[in-house]
Scaffold this motif. Structure first.
Motif, PDB file in Angstrom:
ATOM      1  N   PHE A 118       0.834  -1.201   0.000  1.00  0.00           N
ATOM      2  CA  PHE A 118       0.000   0.000   0.000  1.00  0.00           C
ATOM      3  C   PHE A 118       0.870   1.253   0.000  1.00  0.00           C
ATOM      4  O   PHE A 118       0.529   2.250  -0.649  1.00  0.00           O
ATOM      5  N   SER A 119       2.001   1.217   0.685  1.00  0.00           N
ATOM      6  CA  SER A 119       2.914   2.363   0.711  1.00  0.00           C
ATOM      7  C   SER A 119       3.478   2.641  -0.681  1.00  0.00           C
ATOM      8  O   SER A 119       3.658   3.806  -1.068  1.00  0.00           O
ATOM      9  N   VAL A 120       3.740   1.580  -1.434  1.00  0.00           N
ATOM     10  CA  VAL A 120       4.206   1.762  -2.820  1.00  0.00           C
ATOM     11  C   VAL A 120       3.144   2.498  -3.636  1.00  0.00           C
ATOM     12  O   VAL A 120       3.454   3.417  -4.411  1.00  0.00           O
ATOM     13  N   LEU A 121       1.887   2.125  -3.454  1.00  0.00           N
ATOM     14  CA  LEU A 121       0.804   2.800  -4.174  1.00  0.00           C
ATOM     15  C   LEU A 121       0.700   4.263  -3.793  1.00  0.00           C
ATOM     16  O   LEU A 121       0.421   5.117  -4.644  1.00  0.00           O
ATOM     17  N   LEU A 122       0.920   4.576  -2.509  1.00  0.00           N
ATOM     18  CA  LEU A 122       0.888   5.976  -2.085  1.00  0.00           C
ATOM     19  C   LEU A 122       1.949   6.795  -2.804  1.00  0.00           C
ATOM     20  O   LEU A 122       1.693   7.935  -3.218  1.00  0.00           O
ATOM     21  N   LEU A 123       3.128   6.231  -2.951  1.00  0.00           N
ATOM     22  CA  LEU A 123       4.199   6.960  -3.647  1.00  0.00           C
ATOM     23  C   LEU A 123       3.871   7.126  -5.129  1.00  0.00           C
ATOM     24  O   LEU A 123       4.146   8.185  -5.719  1.00  0.00           O
ATOM     25  N   LEU A 124       3.261   6.118  -5.726  1.00  0.00           N
ATOM     26  CA  LEU A 124       2.888   6.220  -7.144  1.00  0.00           C
ATOM     27  C   LEU A 124       1.807   7.282  -7.361  1.00  0.00           C
ATOM     28  O   LEU A 124       1.894   8.080  -8.304  1.00  0.00           O
ATOM     29  N   ILE A 125       0.791   7.315  -6.490  1.00  0.00           N
ATOM     30  CA  ILE A 125      -0.271   8.311  -6.680  1.00  0.00           C
ATOM     31  C   ILE A 125       0.264   9.715  -6.411  1.00  0.00           C
ATOM     32  O   ILE A 125      -0.219  10.694  -7.004  1.00  0.00           O
ATOM     33  N   THR A 126       1.253   9.842  -5.543  1.00  0.00           N
ATOM     34  CA  THR A 126       1.879  11.149  -5.332  1.00  0.00           C
ATOM     35  C   THR A 126       2.529  11.636  -6.621  1.00  0.00           C
ATOM     36  O   THR A 126       2.409  12.813  -6.994  1.00  0.00           O
ATOM     37  N   GLY A 127       3.214  10.721  -7.319  1.00  0.00           N
ATOM     38  CA  GLY A 127       3.813  11.080  -8.603  1.00  0.00           C
ATOM     39  C   GLY A 127       2.769  11.476  -9.629  1.00  0.00           C
ATOM     40  O   GLY A 127       2.955  12.439 -10.393  1.00  0.00           O
ATOM     41  N   VAL A 128       1.649  10.761  -9.651  1.00  0.00           N
ATOM     42  CA  VAL A 128       0.553  11.101 -10.566  1.00  0.00           C
ATOM     43  C   VAL A 128       0.061  12.521 -10.314  1.00  0.00           C
ATOM     44  O   VAL A 128      -0.106  13.332 -11.242  1.00  0.00           O
ATOM     45  N   ALA A 129      -0.181  12.843  -9.045  1.00  0.00           N
ATOM     46  CA  ALA A 129      -0.721  14.162  -8.707  1.00  0.00           C
ATOM     47  C   ALA A 129       0.274  15.280  -9.021  1.00  0.00           C
ATOM     48  O   ALA A 129      -0.113  16.364  -9.474  1.00  0.00           O
ATOM     49  N   LEU A 130       1.566  15.034  -8.803  1.00  0.00           N
ATOM     50  CA  LEU A 130       2.583  16.054  -9.119  1.00  0.00           C
ATOM     51  C   LEU A 130       2.630  16.328 -10.618  1.00  0.00           C
ATOM     52  O   LEU A 130       2.750  17.490 -11.044  1.00  0.00           O
ATOM     53  N   LEU A 131       2.543  15.279 -11.419  1.00  0.00           N
ATOM     54  CA  LEU A 131       2.539  15.471 -12.875  1.00  0.00           C
ATOM     55  C   LEU A 131       1.278  16.204 -13.322  1.00  0.00           C
ATOM     56  O   LEU A 131       1.322  17.025 -14.245  1.00  0.00           O
ATOM     57  N   TRP A 132       0.171  15.926 -12.660  1.00  0.00           N
ATOM     58  CA  TRP A 132      -1.073  16.624 -13.005  1.00  0.00           C
ATOM     59  C   TRP A 132      -0.955  18.116 -12.691  1.00  0.00           C
ATOM     60  O   TRP A 132      -1.343  18.966 -13.499  1.00  0.00           O
ATOM     61  N   LEU A 133      -0.412  18.447 -11.525  1.00  0.00           N
ATOM     62  CA  LEU A 133      -0.193  19.857 -11.194  1.00  0.00           C
ATOM     63  C   LEU A 133       0.719  20.525 -12.205  1.00  0.00           C
ATOM     64  O   LEU A 133       0.508  21.684 -12.601  1.00  0.00           O
ATOM     65  N   THR A 134       1.738  19.805 -12.626  1.00  0.00           N
ATOM     66  CA  THR A 134       2.651  20.345 -13.635  1.00  0.00           C
ATOM     67  C   THR A 134       1.896  20.667 -14.922  1.00  0.00           C
ATOM     68  O   THR A 134       2.107  21.719 -15.541  1.00  0.00           O
ATOM     69  N   ARG A 135       1.010  19.776 -15.326  1.00  0.00           N
ATOM     70  CA  ARG A 135       0.229  20.018 -16.536  1.00  0.00           C
ATOM     71  C   ARG A 135      -0.667  21.253 -16.399  1.00  0.00           C
ATOM     72  O   ARG A 135      -0.853  22.006 -17.356  1.00  0.00           O
ATOM     73  N   LEU A 136      -1.232  21.443 -15.211  1.00  0.00           N
ATOM     74  CA  LEU A 136      -2.085  22.611 -15.000  1.00  0.00           C
ATOM     75  C   LEU A 136      -1.310  23.913 -15.198  1.00  0.00           C
ATOM     76  O   LEU A 136      -1.818  24.882 -15.765  1.00  0.00           O
ATOM     77  N   TRP A 137      -0.077  23.928 -14.734  1.00  0.00           N
ATOM     78  CA  TRP A 137       0.734  25.134 -14.880  1.00  0.00           C
ATOM     79  C   TRP A 137       1.292  25.301 -16.296  1.00  0.00           C
ATOM     80  O   TRP A 137       1.484  26.420 -16.768  1.00  0.00           O
ATOM     81  N   LEU A 138       1.526  24.175 -16.973  1.00  0.00           N
ATOM     82  CA  LEU A 138       2.049  24.261 -18.333  1.00  0.00           C
ATOM     83  C   LEU A 138       1.008  24.800 -19.307  1.00  0.00           C
ATOM     84  O   LEU A 138       1.332  25.493 -20.268  1.00  0.00           O
ATOM     85  N   ASN A 139      -0.261  24.467 -19.058  1.00  0.00           N
ATOM     86  CA  ASN A 139      -1.336  24.870 -19.963  1.00  0.00           C
ATOM     87  C   ASN A 139      -2.441  25.561 -19.179  1.00  0.00           C
ATOM     88  O   ASN A 139      -3.500  24.965 -18.919  1.00  0.00           O
ATOM     89  N   PRO A 140      -2.237  26.785 -18.773  1.00  0.00           N
ATOM     90  CA  PRO A 140      -3.248  27.474 -17.963  1.00  0.00           C
ATOM     91  C   PRO A 140      -4.560  27.700 -18.708  1.00  0.00           C
ATOM     92  O   PRO A 140      -5.599  27.886 -18.089  1.00  0.00           O
ATOM     93  N   ARG A 141      -4.506  27.685 -20.035  1.00  0.00           N
ATOM     94  CA  ARG A 141      -5.732  27.889 -20.805  1.00  0.00           C
ATOM     95  C   ARG A 141      -6.409  26.567 -21.174  1.00  0.00           C
ATOM     96  O   ARG A 141      -7.447  26.570 -21.809  1.00  0.00           O
ATOM     97  N   GLU A 142      -5.769  25.471 -20.793  1.00  0.00           N
ATOM     98  CA  GLU A 142      -6.345  24.155 -21.084  1.00  0.00           C
ATOM     99  C   GLU A 142      -7.624  23.952 -20.276  1.00  0.00           C
ATOM    100  O   GLU A 142      -7.690  24.287 -19.097  1.00  0.00           O
ATOM    101  N   ARG A 143      -8.629  23.367 -20.902  1.00  0.00           N
ATOM    102  CA  ARG A 143      -9.883  23.123 -20.201  1.00  0.00           C
ATOM    103  C   ARG A 143      -9.777  21.852 -19.355  1.00  0.00           C
ATOM    104  O   ARG A 143      -9.131  20.875 -19.748  1.00  0.00           O
ATOM    105  N   LEU A 144     -10.422  21.892 -18.202  1.00  0.00           N
ATOM    106  CA  LEU A 144     -10.399  20.769 -17.265  1.00  0.00           C
ATOM    107  C   LEU A 144     -11.757  20.080 -17.288  1.00  0.00           C
ATOM    108  O   LEU A 144     -12.793  20.724 -17.150  1.00  0.00           O
ATOM    109  N   LEU A 145     -11.737  18.758 -17.471  1.00  0.00           N
ATOM    110  CA  LEU A 145     -12.970  17.975 -17.422  1.00  0.00           C
ATOM    111  C   LEU A 145     -13.285  17.664 -15.954  1.00  0.00           C
ATOM    112  O   LEU A 145     -12.516  16.998 -15.268  1.00  0.00           O
ATOM    113  N   TRP A 146     -14.428  18.171 -15.489  1.00  0.00           N
ATOM    114  CA  TRP A 146     -14.797  18.025 -14.077  1.00  0.00           C
ATOM    115  C   TRP A 146     -16.291  17.702 -14.000  1.00  0.00           C
ATOM    116  O   TRP A 146     -17.138  18.570 -13.836  1.00  0.00           O
TER     117      TRP A 146
END
Length: 634
Positions: A37-65
């Motif tokens: 389970f700890s391995v999964l926590l580290l993997l999801i942390t990486g996922v979320a960091l990459l997602w934040l990076t994408r938000l900053w790279l494309n501020p005009r990109e639309r978000l599906l919510w």
């Protein structure tokens, strides 16, 4: 580097990490152990960091919510509030970590992996992973092996694949099988791919039979029948659906009449036979309902059922249940009406989303063996029926408490929600800079906490594994356990285990027996402070005080243990030992008799000491009679 290229790499990185989670969890025995389970926590942390990076790279990109994302956020906030008010912190914390992990996974998949290529990668990975796990389960069933990697499963003659429990293997297969069937019957794929996916569906069907999971077989059968009836209502898919329906019915009939193992398992429902993991699971529903009735709005606490169970234990259940064996009742018990209402809202929104999407993802033609069809429709149909299967199975099991299966279900739910974009553009939102900043400020502390918990979990599990390999109750084991407790200071079970080491060392005698006994008392008190519902810690406190000659101080602890576990055979037998230590065999005897009524087999303490108590009372009676005769002769 060009922003678009970097954004593309981030998207591929998110996909890779999500696929790693979906593959690692099922292969790592469901990720139920702390290390995995700890391995999964580290993997999801990486996922979320990459997602934040994408938000900053494309501020005009639309978000599906989609609307479901708001309910996920609401439940996550509720889980955080419930964690802060929980009775047992170290039990509530993993539950909160799971909720946060599932929420981040849902949002990441919806917002980043809605391209058709990404969806194909995810669904095909699940299908071929299910095919491999099913193959392993078939091998285990055919050879009678109960080995899972380097572990031994307590379920002989049943295929468990890469999970320890075959029911959880069935839970995974019933999620992946409808995807394979939907692609085969209604997908727009090449003939060779269709044949491979059809073979995968067949393999998973046989693997489900190998698990001999009654709930899994019924749930998968209902979901496949539902899929066939849906396809029969469409001219384009009527012929392949009719053929598939016939195959399902013939296979079901063959399983019901020819498989002796399956027939025996289903006959146990009528006969009432079975162990805790079989029919006795239904005896858990009443104590769970009682817990919820006493804590209706907020529940007893996240993950608390197992720790509060002893107080409500029925006489017929003398094992540790872990979960309620009914995910709906488990939700009510742990999270109360407030949490259950949020879960119900999420399911209702998911159903609404499928209804809204349905006609927008269908194609006009379909032909078994051809390239016509719709992959969008196959994903929606397969995901919806797979989720229906796990929801049916959840009536009699706790697959959603297994991280690997919960992650797959959450991913399919995210894929379904993402398909709403074909029905309407209302759920696309532009993310301004201030919103990116707010999201970053909110998420970074959470991600830091997740990463810290992941690393701490890896370190703690390493020390606990060392302790497990050390000699029983040795000073070396106590030392390893203390190192683990330094990492997770609120873990009451580790503190209890340390107390056990010192208690047994004290019982071995020696000049330092009293000092060791007092150390044991200190550790049991620490364990009780972090888990006030543990009857066994109270028992051990009382026993240590008896051993140190403080029987008057020990008595309240035995009373407390009996109140916390009034129908526990082990607790009652140890209360009887307290009276043996006092030399009061008349008082000890009814405790041993009660303990044996609750469990007559493998109850060595009660059986042995009941014989001793009876002999001592008989000897005392004979001595009294002899003294009376001597007095009368005088």
């Amino acid at each position: 580097m060009d922003r678009d290229k970097l954004d593309g790499w981030c998207e591929w990185g998110i996909l890779g990490l999500v696929l790693s989670m979906l593959v690692y969890g099922p292969l790592a025995t469901g990720a139920v152990r702390e290390f995995d389970f700890s391995v999964l926590l580290l993997l999801i942390t990486g996922v979320a960091l990459l997602w934040l990076t994408r938000l900053w790279l494309n501020p005009r990109e639309r978000l599906l919510w989609p609307p479901l994302a708001w309910v996920v956020l609401a439940f996550t906030l509720y889980a955080g509030a419930r964690y802060l008010t929980a009775d047992i912190e170290y039990v509530a914390r993993p539950e909160l970590l799971r909720v946060v992990m599932y929420a981040l996974l849902f949002w990441a998949v919806v917002a980043n992996l809605h391209r058709q290529s990404s969806i194909t990668f995810i669904t095909f990975t699940l299908i071929f992973l299910g095919m491999a796990i099913a193959g392993y389960a078939i091998f285990q069933f055919a050879t009678g092996s109960n080995r899972v990697w380097n572990f031994i499963s307590p379920y002989p003659q049943r295929g468990s694949g890469t999970y320890i429990c075959p029911n959880h293997t069935a839970g995974f297969l019933e999620l992946a099988l409808p995807l394979a069937a939907a692609y085969t019957l209604a997908g727009r794929i090449k003939p060779l791919t269709r044949v491979a996916l059809g073979y995968g569906a067949l393999m998973m069907g046989v693997g489900l039979v190998a698990t001999v999971s009654r709930g899994g077989l019924v749930a998968a059968g209902i979901s496949l029948l539902l899929m066939m009836f849906v396809l029969l209502g469409q001219r384009a898919h009527r012929l392949p659906a009719a053929v598939a329906l016939l195959l399902v019915l013939v296979a079901g009939l063959a399983i019901a009449t020819q498989s002796m193992t399956v027939r025996i398992r289903f006959n146990r429902i009528a006969s009432g036979e079975g162990q805790l993991h079989e029919n006795t699971r239904y005896a858990l529903w009443r104590p769970a309902a009682l817990m919820w009735r006493e804590h209706p709005l907020w529940g007893v606490g996240p993950g608390h059922f197992n720790y509060r169970f002893r107080e409500y234990r029925p006489a017929g259940v003398q094992l540790t249940p872990d979960r309620v064996h009914n995910d709906y009742l488990n939700t009510l018990t742990d999270w109360g009406l407030a949490g259950a209402a949020l879960v119900a809202a999420a399911l209702a929104l998911a159903g609404w989303g499928v209804a809204q999407t349905w006609r927008h993802v269908q194609s006009g033609n379909g032909d078994l063996g051809g390239k016509r069809g719709s992959n969008k429709f196959a994903v929606v149909l397969g995901s919806a029926t797979g989720l229906a299967a796990i929801l049916i199975h959840s009536l009699v099991d706790f697959n959603m408490q297994v991280p690997a299966n919960a992650m797959v279900a959450v991913t399919l739910l995210a894929l379904l929600s993402g398909h709403l974009r074909f029905a309407t553009d209302d759920h696309w939102h532009r993310v301004p800079r201030w919103a990116c900043g707010a999201a970053t400020l909110a998420l970074l502390p959470v991600l830091g906490w997740l990463a810290w918990q992941g690393v701490a979990g890896l370190r703690e599990s390493a020390w606990l594994e060392r302790a497990e390999r050390a000699p029983n109750f040795s000073a070396q084991r106590a030392g390893f356990l203390q190192r683990a407790l330094e990492i997770n200071p609120r873990n009451a079970q580790t503190a209890y285990d340390i107390g056990e080491c010192y208690r047994v060392q004290s019982l071995e005698g020696g000049d330092d027996y009293e000092a060791l006994g007092r150390q044991a008392i200190a550790w049991y008190e620490r364990s009780r402070a972090d888990n006030p519902w543990d009857a066994y810690a109270c028992l051990r406190l009382g026993q240590c005080l008896d051993w140190l000659g403080q029987s008057e101080a020990a008595a309240p602890w035995f009373d407390r243990a009996e109140k916390l576990d009034p129908n526990g055979y082990f607790t009652l037998a140890n209360v009887g030992l307290h009276y043996v230590a006092l030399g009061d065999y008349a008082a000890a005897r009814p405790w041993f008799e009660r303990s044996l009524k609750l469990k007559s087999e493998d109850n060595l303490i009660a059986r042995s000491y009941l014989d001793i108590a009876r002999r001592r009372l008989l000897d005392a009676a004979e001595r009294g009679a002899s003294a009376g005769r001597t007095g009368s002769n005088r």
